[in-house]
Write a protein that holds these residues in place. Structure first.
Motif, mmCIF file in Angstrom:
data_model
loop_
_atom_site.group_PDB
_atom_site.id
_atom_site.type_symbol
_atom_site.label_atom_id
_atom_site.label_comp_id
_atom_site.label_asym_id
_atom_site.label_seq_id
_atom_site.Cartn_x
_atom_site.Cartn_y
_atom_site.Cartn_z
ATOM 1 N N UNK A 129 64.815 -14.172 21.039
ATOM 2 C CA UNK A 129 66.095 -14.290 20.340
ATOM 3 C C UNK A 129 67.271 -13.389 20.301
ATOM 4 N N UNK A 130 67.027 -12.489 19.330
ATOM 5 C CA UNK A 130 68.080 -11.652 18.792
ATOM 6 C C UNK A 130 68.381 -10.564 19.932
ATOM 7 N N UNK A 131 67.348 -9.910 20.639
ATOM 8 C CA UNK A 131 67.801 -8.998 20.981
ATOM 9 C C UNK A 131 68.445 -8.862 22.924
ATOM 10 N N UNK A 132 68.392 -8.227 23.273
ATOM 11 C CA UNK A 132 68.945 -8.320 25.198
ATOM 12 C C UNK A 132 67.014 -8.712 26.209
ATOM 13 N N UNK A 133 66.962 -9.892 25.396
ATOM 14 C CA UNK A 133 65.487 -9.523 26.374
ATOM 15 C C UNK A 133 63.716 -9.677 25.238
ATOM 16 N N UNK A 134 63.031 -10.517 26.054
ATOM 17 C CA UNK A 134 61.563 -9.809 25.225
ATOM 18 C C UNK A 134 60.840 -8.294 25.694
ATOM 19 N N UNK A 189 59.338 -6.941 7.362
ATOM 20 C CA UNK A 189 59.010 -7.304 8.865
ATOM 21 C C UNK A 189 57.970 -6.422 9.401
ATOM 22 N N UNK A 190 58.352 -5.492 8.757
ATOM 23 C CA UNK A 190 56.881 -3.450 9.051
ATOM 24 C C UNK A 190 56.151 -3.690 8.498
ATOM 25 N N UNK A 191 55.589 -3.213 9.234
ATOM 26 C CA UNK A 191 54.276 -2.850 8.159
ATOM 27 C C UNK A 191 54.133 -1.524 7.900
ATOM 28 N N UNK A 192 54.077 -1.452 6.555
ATOM 29 C CA UNK A 192 54.757 -0.384 5.767
ATOM 30 C C UNK A 192 53.313 0.172 4.915
ATOM 31 N N UNK A 193 53.355 0.685 4.244
ATOM 32 C CA UNK A 193 52.377 1.538 3.310
ATOM 33 C C UNK A 193 52.114 0.133 2.027
ATOM 34 N N UNK A 194 52.666 -0.600 1.564
ATOM 35 C CA UNK A 194 52.295 -1.918 0.904
ATOM 36 C C UNK A 194 52.090 -2.786 1.618
ATOM 37 N N UNK A 253 62.217 -7.081 22.909
ATOM 38 C CA UNK A 253 61.410 -6.777 21.826
ATOM 39 C C UNK A 253 60.270 -6.584 21.893
ATOM 40 N N UNK A 254 59.850 -6.358 22.783
ATOM 41 C CA UNK A 254 57.973 -5.867 23.377
ATOM 42 C C UNK A 254 58.309 -4.225 22.669
ATOM 43 N N UNK A 255 59.235 -3.662 23.647
ATOM 44 C CA UNK A 255 59.438 -2.033 23.414
ATOM 45 C C UNK A 255 59.321 -1.787 21.696
ATOM 46 N N UNK A 256 60.415 -2.451 21.299
ATOM 47 C CA UNK A 256 60.579 -2.159 19.896
ATOM 48 C C UNK A 256 59.069 -1.982 18.550
ATOM 49 N N UNK A 257 58.696 -3.376 19.212
ATOM 50 C CA UNK A 257 57.162 -3.428 18.568
ATOM 51 C C UNK A 257 56.198 -2.562 18.999
ATOM 52 N N UNK A 265 53.532 -11.733 17.543
ATOM 53 C CA UNK A 265 53.576 -12.339 18.814
ATOM 54 C C UNK A 265 54.695 -12.578 18.128
ATOM 55 N N UNK A 266 54.729 -13.244 17.352
ATOM 56 C CA UNK A 266 56.428 -14.875 16.702
ATOM 57 C C UNK A 266 57.372 -14.072 16.237
ATOM 58 N N UNK A 267 57.109 -12.644 15.885
ATOM 59 C CA UNK A 267 57.867 -11.209 15.541
ATOM 60 C C UNK A 267 58.362 -11.303 17.301
ATOM 61 N N UNK A 268 57.845 -10.610 18.232
ATOM 62 C CA UNK A 268 58.764 -10.489 19.733
ATOM 63 C C UNK A 268 59.322 -11.959 19.883
ATOM 64 N N UNK A 269 58.542 -12.711 19.579
ATOM 65 C CA UNK A 269 59.828 -14.320 20.096
ATOM 66 C C UNK A 269 60.806 -14.233 19.709
ATOM 67 N N UNK A 270 60.778 -14.245 18.297
ATOM 68 C CA UNK A 270 62.283 -14.147 17.500
ATOM 69 C C UNK A 270 62.749 -12.898 17.899
ATOM 70 N N UNK A 271 62.724 -12.142 17.819
ATOM 71 C CA UNK A 271 63.517 -10.737 18.483
ATOM 72 C C UNK A 271 64.396 -10.687 19.797
#
Length: 150
Positions: free
Chosen positions: A103-108, A40-45, A111-115, A95-101
């Motif tokens: 739900x897993x992390x302590x709030x949106x 799920x990360x934007x990598x060299x690949x 998740x946005x901060x992580x992205x 956007x989908x990643x933020x939404x799913x994160x």
């Protein structure tokens, strides 16, 4: 009254641009699936795959340019299709990643901060902003040229 023969026939925009648009959507869907499947990360690949898509755009444009120039606003439409297909795929994935994160992390907010601290920042905000600026300049030039790029 003189009539000049038409040197080139107009091209069919639908048969020219629809396969291009669908091909880009499929290519970017594959890129996003690979990103999701590899953590799920934007990598060299992800960058390499996106560069391959960009190379495909350049090759398609080089091969179809003579025909594309016979479609009014054809070149700018091809540019806009590429912009929308590529940037929307990354933005929608983010956007989908933020939404799913969210739900897993302590709030949106977390998740946005992580992205914003990850490689998604460049793949979404920076790419959209810089490419969008280039598209805007191209659009203005195309309008000034009344849709024809010579």
């Amino acid at each position: 009254m003189t009539t000049a023969p038409q040197t080139s026939s107009p091209a069919n925009a639908r048969t020219l641009l629809l396969p291009y648009a669908l091909g880009l959507v499929v290519a970017m869907l594959i890129v996003q699936i690979v990103i999701a499947a590899t953590g799920g990360d934007v990598t060299l690949l992800a960058g390499i795959l996106t560069a391959i898509v960009a190379l495909g755009i350049v090759v398609w444009l080089w091969r179809k340019l003579p025909v594309l120039k016979r479609v009014r606003f054809g070149v700018i439409i091809a540019h806009a299709i590429a912009f929308v297909a590529v940037t929307t795929s990354f933005n929608l994935h983010a956007v989908l990643r933020v939404m799913f994160l969210g739900f897993e992390v302590d709030g949106a907010g977390d998740a946005a901060h992580t992205l914003l601290e990850s490689s998604w920042f460049g793949a979404t905000l920076v790419m959209s902003a810089l490419w969008g600026l280039g598209l805007l300049v191209h659009l203005l030039g195309s309008v000034l040229g009344r849709g024809w790029e010579d």
